[in-house]
Enzyme design. Structure first.
Site, short mmCIF file in Angstrom:
data_model
loop_
_atom_site.label_atom_id
_atom_site.label_comp_id
_atom_site.label_asym_id
_atom_site.label_seq_id
_atom_site.Cartn_x
_atom_site.Cartn_y
_atom_site.Cartn_z
N GLY A 305 0.81 -1.21 0.00
CA GLY A 305 0.00 0.00 0.00
C GLY A 305 0.84 1.26 0.00
N SER A 306 0.17 2.39 0.04
CA SER A 306 0.88 3.68 -0.02
C SER A 306 1.83 3.85 1.16
CB SER A 306 -0.13 4.83 -0.05
OG SER A 306 -1.00 4.70 -1.14
N VAL A 356 -4.44 -10.51 6.87
CA VAL A 356 -4.39 -10.32 8.33
C VAL A 356 -5.65 -10.85 9.00
CG1 VAL A 356 -2.82 -8.34 8.20
CG2 VAL A 356 -5.31 -7.96 8.12
N LYS A 423 -9.55 9.86 11.18
CA LYS A 423 -10.97 9.50 11.08
C LYS A 423 -11.44 8.65 12.25
CE LYS A 423 -11.09 9.91 6.06
NZ LYS A 423 -9.78 10.61 6.00
N GLU A 565 -19.26 10.56 5.63
CA GLU A 565 -18.23 11.58 5.47
C GLU A 565 -18.51 12.79 6.35
OE1 GLU A 565 -15.77 12.80 1.56
OE2 GLU A 565 -17.89 13.33 1.52
#
Length: 641
Positions: A305-306, A356, A423, A565
């Site tokens: 991932g990033s 995982v 978040k 959101e």
């Protein structure tokens, strides 16, 4: 020194320069005699002239070769070359004076001649070099090229070494499309001065006036930032000012980014979006980060991932004993494994496909590789997708974190670092709630451990990462390439942003702090990310960076907030008062904690509810551990899917 003449023969330009200097030395002696004596052609002085010229020329040839003066390039003659010439001429005069004294007793040679000759020879050696540079740099307009491509007039921001380099390189280049017409300085100290005939016209605050005065062909079309220290608010202010004046903004590359070659081309790049959002880089304790990783067996979950891939890059650069790359996506794992093979071919590494959410598989991997340091970056992070797939989000983000943490304890891992998100604070979406539950579990484990032996659990929380998969910046870039529009959910939407590099450096820095300080037990590390950024303003700035006008060339459309959101993200909960740490820019929070057995019991309920796709059971479990979770009414329908 026997090899030097051979080298000169092999390099014709060096040989030509050597012959030039020897001829200049011979001529300089005669010129100096004439300047000192006048008539040097009588029999006595004529003999001195011939003998002195021959001796001086031979000595000059030996001295010039001995000092290896012919490694420089005349086109780039500089003050350093002038110093080298002065050194050579001085040594030559001393040696020649001694020769004339011991062999000829200075008969017929005026005592002031070496001094005069020093100045004459230095001028005759240095003058042609600098004249050649002026010609090659085209400082003289010998003719008017009617077919020449007009160059773009630019206004440079910053009156330092970088500006001098830009002006000098642009003047030499055959292909550079830029023509500096002025410089603005950050401070008034250099206003009114020049750099290579380009005037420092004022300060940054005078740009409006300067542009209005530069009319016609000299009106600048672009601001070029030559100082890399200008970031964040400074860049945003310049971008806004440039837009109002009908100009674009670009940044000069760093010296190590300049392309080498004979063309000496000057290439400037657009302002990176990181420049608009950036803050001054905080100093990091590199030594402690090195001690954390060096010669350790390191495992990274979500390595493709990033964040996981950047972790792999930075960890590999430090030098672990082994690196285990654990990833669920075969393609993502393939990419990072190939990158690691190229970056650190001698490093022992293992590319492992695993999920995982599979505790047996995770335990098997930990027992096989026995990692000492674990970075847990595996997660589902895209808010709308997790809202549409809430049970998968719970199984990956919360249950998956429990599996990794329990495996760390069983395998006696020294440190586990969990990557979290802003978040998780007062979450209104499933993704944030699941990450908060994951935080709660690893903090409870760390508190239970206390100062005793066992696995240390470190939690790192940060905001949105620029350029990561699924983030707003790549979305805007694709929409720009397609001609727009750029879609923003709400005009008041704000977010905290940081670069991937900053995020990973924070992870490593916080991990090092967590390992060395017992005062951090059970607490959260958070980066001080400054002020949040409005997404609509980010969109406008990206449009401007593309040289376009928001609302004219590219539209911005508001699509409405998506399920789960929030308009405003938060870094800290009200019950998590932040305190500074010894690392500048890194804060420490003390969140509410739970008993580890209570958390485990609730996680068992959540695991069962997720596998059964039991909406009510999932909400009930979340309410126990994250009572502040307040999903919008529309989320009830999403959970039913």
């Amino acid at each position: 020194m026997a090899y030097l003449p051979k080298a000169l023969i092999m390099k014709p330009r060096n040989l030509i320069a050597f012959i030039h200097d020897v001829i200049m030395a011979a001529l300089s002696f005669g010129v100096s005699m004439i300047l000192r004596i006048g008539d040097v052609f009588d029999p006595f002085h004529g003999k001195v002239l011939l003998t002195g010229t021959a001796t001086f020329t031979a000595t000059a040839a030996v001295v010039f070769l001995s000092l290896r003066m012919y490694r420089g390039i005349w086109r780039y003659a500089s003050m350093n070359d002038l110093v080298t010439l002065a050194k050579a001429v001085t040594i030559l005069m001393l040696v020649f004076s001694l020769e004339m004294f011991f062999f000829f007793r200075l008969e017929g040679v005026p005592r002031s001649l070496p001094v005069i000759n020093w100045f004459v020879l230095l001028a005759m050696l240095g003058g042609p070099r600098f004249l050649y540079r002026l010609v090659k740099d085209r400082r003289f307009d010998w003719h008017l090229d009617l077919n020449a491509t007009p160059k773009i007039p630019v206004l440079l921001v910053g009156a330092g070494d970088e500006a001098e380099l830009f002006i000098r390189t642009a003047a030499r280049s055959d292909t550079s499309p830029y023509r500096p017409v002025g410089i603005v300085s950050e401070s008034p100290g250099r206003v009114g001065r020049q750099i290579h005939d380009v005037n420092v016209l004022g300060t940054v605050s005078d740009i409006d006036t300067i542009v209005s005065q530069l009319q016609g062909e000299d009106r600048p079309q672009r601001l070029v930032l030559t100082k890399h220290e200008i970031k964040g608010a400074g860049v945003r202010e310049l971008l806004s000012m440039a837009q109002s004046l009908g100009m674009t903004v670009a940044r000069m590359p760093r010296v190590d980014d300049l392309k080498s070659g004979d063309d000496q081309d000057v290439r400037i790049r657009p302002i990176a979006i990181e420049d608009l959002l950036g803050r001054p880089q905080q100093p990091l304790d590199r030594d402690s980060m090195t001690k954390l990783v060096a010669n350790k067996r390191v495992l990274i979950t979500g390595a493709g991932g990033s964040i996981g891939s950047e972790l792999a890059r930075q960890v590999a650069a430090i030098g672990p004993q082994e690196l285990v790359l654990l990833e669920n996506s075969e393609f993502a794992l393939y990419l990072i494994d190939r990158e690691m093979a190229a970056q650190c071919p001698d490093m022992v590494r293992h590319a492992v496909i695993a999920d995982v959410r599979d505790p047996a598989r995770i335990n098997q991997i930990f027992n096989r590789y026995r990692p000492e340091l674990v970075f847990h970056a595996a997660a589902l992070k895209h808010v709308p997708l997790v809202e549409d797939n809430p049970f998968e989000g719970m199984l990956t983000n919360a249950i998956g974190t429990r599996n990794v943490a329990d495996a760390c304890e069983t395998a006696e891992v020294d440190v586990m670092v969990m990557i979290s998100t802003d978040k998780a604070v007062n979450p209104t979406n499933i993704m944030g709630a699941t990450k908060r539950i994951a935080e709660t579990y690893v903090q409870a484990l760390d508190l239970r451990r206390g100062t005793d032996a066992g696995t240390r659990f470190v939690t790192v929380r940060f905001g949105n990462v620029l350029g990561s998969t699924g983030s707003v910046v790549p979305l805007f870039q694709k929409q720009l390439e397609a001609g727009g529009p750029l879609t923003v959910t709400h005009p008041d939407m704000t977010r905290y942003f940081m670069t991937i590099r900053e995020a990973v450096e924070l992870v490593l820095q916080a991990s090092a702090l967590g390992v060395t300080s017992h005062a951090t037990t059970g607490k959260l590390f958070v980066l001080d990310m400054g002020e949040p950024v409005k997404i609509v303003e980010l969109a406008r700035q990206m449009i401007r960076l593309a040289g376009l006008q928001p609302g004219e060339d590219i539209e911005i459309q508001f699509t409405g907030t998506r399920p789960g959101e929030k308009l405003f993200e938060e870094i800290f909960h009200g019950a998590e008062p932040p305190v500074p740490t010894t690392a500048p820019g890194v804060l420490l929070a003390s969140p509410r904690t739970h008993d580890v057995e209570d958390v485990r019991s609730t996680l068992d309920q959540l695991d069962a509810a997720a596998h059964a796709e039991d909406r009510d059971g999932l909400l009930a479990g979340i309410a126990k551990l994250v009572p502040e979770y307040a999903p919008p009414p529309t989320d009830q329908n999403n959970l039913a899917r």
